[in-house]
Design a protein around this motif. Sequence first.
Motif, mmCIF file in Angstrom:
data_model
loop_
_atom_site.group_PDB
_atom_site.id
_atom_site.type_symbol
_atom_site.label_atom_id
_atom_site.label_comp_id
_atom_site.label_asym_id
_atom_site.label_seq_id
_atom_site.Cartn_x
_atom_site.Cartn_y
_atom_site.Cartn_z
ATOM 1 N N ASP A 48 0.822 -1.223 0.000
ATOM 2 C CA ASP A 48 0.000 0.000 0.000
ATOM 3 C C ASP A 48 0.850 1.266 0.000
ATOM 4 O O ASP A 48 0.328 2.365 0.136
ATOM 5 N N THR A 49 2.155 1.118 -0.137
ATOM 6 C CA THR A 49 3.044 2.285 -0.063
ATOM 7 C C THR A 49 3.388 2.804 -1.459
ATOM 8 O O THR A 49 3.775 2.032 -2.339
ATOM 9 N N VAL A 51 5.893 4.435 -3.785
ATOM 10 C CA VAL A 51 7.354 4.501 -3.768
ATOM 11 C C VAL A 51 7.839 5.376 -4.926
ATOM 12 O O VAL A 51 7.542 5.100 -6.088
ATOM 13 N N TRP A 92 -3.817 8.593 -4.468
ATOM 14 C CA TRP A 92 -2.682 8.050 -3.730
ATOM 15 C C TRP A 92 -2.291 8.927 -2.542
ATOM 16 O O TRP A 92 -1.387 8.594 -1.794
ATOM 17 N N ARG A 95 -1.823 7.505 1.063
ATOM 18 C CA ARG A 95 -1.011 6.309 1.282
ATOM 19 C C ARG A 95 0.306 6.713 1.930
ATOM 20 O O ARG A 95 0.781 7.816 1.745
ATOM 21 N N PRO A 96 0.914 5.765 2.658
ATOM 22 C CA PRO A 96 2.286 6.030 3.099
ATOM 23 C C PRO A 96 3.168 6.121 1.858
ATOM 24 O O PRO A 96 2.848 5.520 0.827
ATOM 25 N N CYS A 97 4.234 6.887 1.938
ATOM 26 C CA CYS A 97 5.126 6.935 0.781
ATOM 27 C C CYS A 97 6.579 6.929 1.239
ATOM 28 O O CYS A 97 6.883 7.214 2.391
ATOM 29 N N ARG A 98 7.453 6.561 0.322
ATOM 30 C CA ARG A 98 8.878 6.549 0.631
ATOM 31 C C ARG A 98 9.669 6.815 -0.642
ATOM 32 O O ARG A 98 9.147 6.729 -1.750
ATOM 33 N N ASN A 119 13.948 3.586 1.326
ATOM 34 C CA ASN A 119 13.970 4.700 2.272
ATOM 35 C C ASN A 119 15.298 5.430 2.208
ATOM 36 O O ASN A 119 15.928 5.672 3.239
#
Length: 123
Positions: A48-49, A51, A92, A95-98, A119
Amino acid sequence: MHHASPASAGLAAECQALAFLQGHGLQLLTRNWRCKGGELDLVMLDADTVVFVEVRYRLHAGFGGALESIDGRKQKRLALAATEFLQKESRWAHRPCRFDVVALQGSHHAGRPLQWLKNAFEC
């Protein structure tokens, strides 16, 4: 001249990075996403991230060289582009993102694995 242009070498590196990440289960959302502030090489989904992947291609320098080439200014530009992407692609946004970096060596090291740094830096 038998040298590939930097652009085509970069594109090949990007294709390689994309195939590598897809092999690890990431899904491609978009590539070469451009906005005023910058460009995102690859935007992918890892579970769910969201990127944001910066592909660094270096002909001669060691892997460190490819990673060191992402200085504070470059990080800020990536973060700004990522923010803009999330504003425009609002599905989006929550959502968590990195930020990941994939570093590849030049063609004469084709057998060497690429380096995937998850990360790579904080947004």
